[in-house]
Design an enzyme around this catalytic site. Structure first.
Site, PDB file in Angstrom:
ATOM      1  CB  CYS A   1     -23.013 -39.676  30.289  1.00 11.85           C
ATOM      2  SG  CYS A   1     -22.101 -38.510  31.436  1.00 11.85           S
TER       3      CYS A   1
ATOM      4  CB  CYS B   1     -21.656 -36.111  29.610  1.00 16.89           C
ATOM      5  SG  CYS B   1     -20.860 -37.393  30.190  1.00 16.89           S
ATOM      6  CG  ASP B   2     -24.543 -35.986  26.658  1.00 19.01           C
ATOM      7  OD1 ASP B   2     -23.434 -35.460  26.445  1.00 19.01           O
ATOM      8  OD2 ASP B   2     -24.277 -37.301  26.343  1.00 19.01           O
TER       9      ASP B   2
END
Ligand code: NAP
Length: 348
Positions: free
Chosen positions: A168, A171-172
């Site tokens: 992701c 997300c990261d």
């Protein structure tokens, strides 16, 4: 006696549905999933995909700050003890999920820590069977079991999850370890290009690794990949091994050729898998209408209705497109309101 509503799942969609159902005095029962090794390996433990991420910087309401004291006050002591020390980056995925879970419990949601392994939606009240042999009956059901990102299944991938291996980018991607460093994205679809494009804002170079000589992605996305000066496509290669060490996490990727060329060792501080997602719908075994990709089909625009009246779906289990915590939470709210109104119409 049958429950009014059972919610299956324990990510943002499930807990939001539980909060709304509880506040509507429906006394929801949440079946959150089982704490098993099998679920750990599959990435399907309770609290969902967010619990597998680190900082969550895009969920509204949690700016960077010291959240430890709030967690101390907000989370039940027995679970707080088990949580990793909080950083100062705002909220982490596991923290956000614990907060949502606690919020649902505070309003009266009850929680069963088990997997639903079978459902009978043929007659009402519906019957759900759990892996411990218990069965539950409910007039309405909200399915919010999410999806799991596909990984290749390499041992080295597992070893460096959360230490440079991710599925992701949104997300990261903005984490310090990826800034101005070479990164690898594996996949050739729209997701892979989108991830590569997103990561190119942070990385020195993004190496898009695809197993063929043509991308699957749509034309506009192909154009985006080929015109972005920070994306380099490595054709006809697959990820054979993530390389790294205990101190630094991921340091490189060993890429195998699919056309007989020698292996290539590409330096990278991150390896992002974008090879598709699998919705957690196996337990439904044809009892709800699914899409060709096995996601639950929403049967009415802008509603969380499914092919079975009284069964609602929320979050990633029915959404292969947005896949964000906040959109999952939003559809969890919608499912709770849909269920509440449907129950009222039934006189329940
Ligand atoms: P996808 O279209 O199924 O693409 C998956 C990619 O991963 C394919 O290129 C596939 O290679 C590769 N792959 C699969 N298994 C692999 C393996 N074991 N080893 C190496 N490579 C492997 O999935 P997606 O990209 O997640 O897209 C899902 C849906 O969401 C699509 O309908 C897409 O259009 C949509 N989407 C749209 C956007 C957008 O429009 N902005 C963004 C994201 C997603 P092959 O090509 O060789 O099969």
């Amino acid at each position: 006696m049958a429950e009014k509503v059972i919610i299956i799942g324990s990510g943002p969609a499930a807990w939001t549905a539980a909060i709304y159902c509880a506040r509507a005095a429906l006394k929801p029962l949440v079946i959150e999933g089982a704490l098993t090794e099998e679920n750990r390996l599959a990435g399907t433990l309770p609290l969902g995909q967010l619990a597998l991420t680190t900082e969550v910087e895009n969920y509204p309401g949690f700016p960077a700050g010291e959240i430890g004291a709030y967690l101390d006050a907000g989370i039940a002591a027995d679970r707080r003890r088990l949580m990793a020390p909080s950083g100062k980056e705002g909220v982490s995925g596991p923290e956000l999920m614990e907060l949502m879970r606690q919020q649902a419990i505070n309003f009266g949601a009850r929680v069963i820590t088990d997997d639903v392994v079978d459902v009978d939606f043929a007659a009402r009240p519906f019957r759900l069977s759990a892996s411990d042999g218990n069965t539950y009956q409910s007039h309405a059901v909200i399915v919010a079991t999410g999806a799991r990102a596909n990984y290749l299944g390499l041992p080295s991938e597992e070893k460096y999850k959360n230490r440079g291996v991710s599925a992701c980018a949104v997300c990261d991607g903005a984490l310090p370890r990826f800034r101005n460093k070479p990164l690898v994205v594996v996949g050739g679809g729209d997701s892979a290009v989108e991830e590569a494009d997103y990561l190119s804002k942070f990385a020195s170079t993004v190496y898009l690794v695809h197993r063929r000589d043509e991308l699957r992605a749509s034309k506009i996305m192909v154009q985006r990949a080929t015109t972005n000066p920070k994306i380099e496509i490595l054709w006809n290669r697959t990820l054979a091994e993530v390389l790294g060490n205990d101190k630094d996490g991921v340091t490189a990727a060993r890429l195998q050729s699919t056309v007989g060329q020698p292996d290539l060792e590409q330096a990278a501080t991150g390896v992002f898998l974008a090879i598709g997602h699998t919705p957690n719908t196996a337990f439904l075994k044809g009892k709800l209408e699914l899409t060709a990709k096995k996601y639950i089909k929403w049967t009415t625009a802008a509603r969380t209705y499914t092919s079975v009246e009284g069964v609602f779906a929320a979050g990633d289990v029915a959404d292969d497109y947005y896949r964000q915590a906040v959109t999952a939470a939003g559809s969890g709210c919608m499912a709770a309101l849909d269920a509440e109104r449907w129950l009222a119409a039934q006189g329940l």
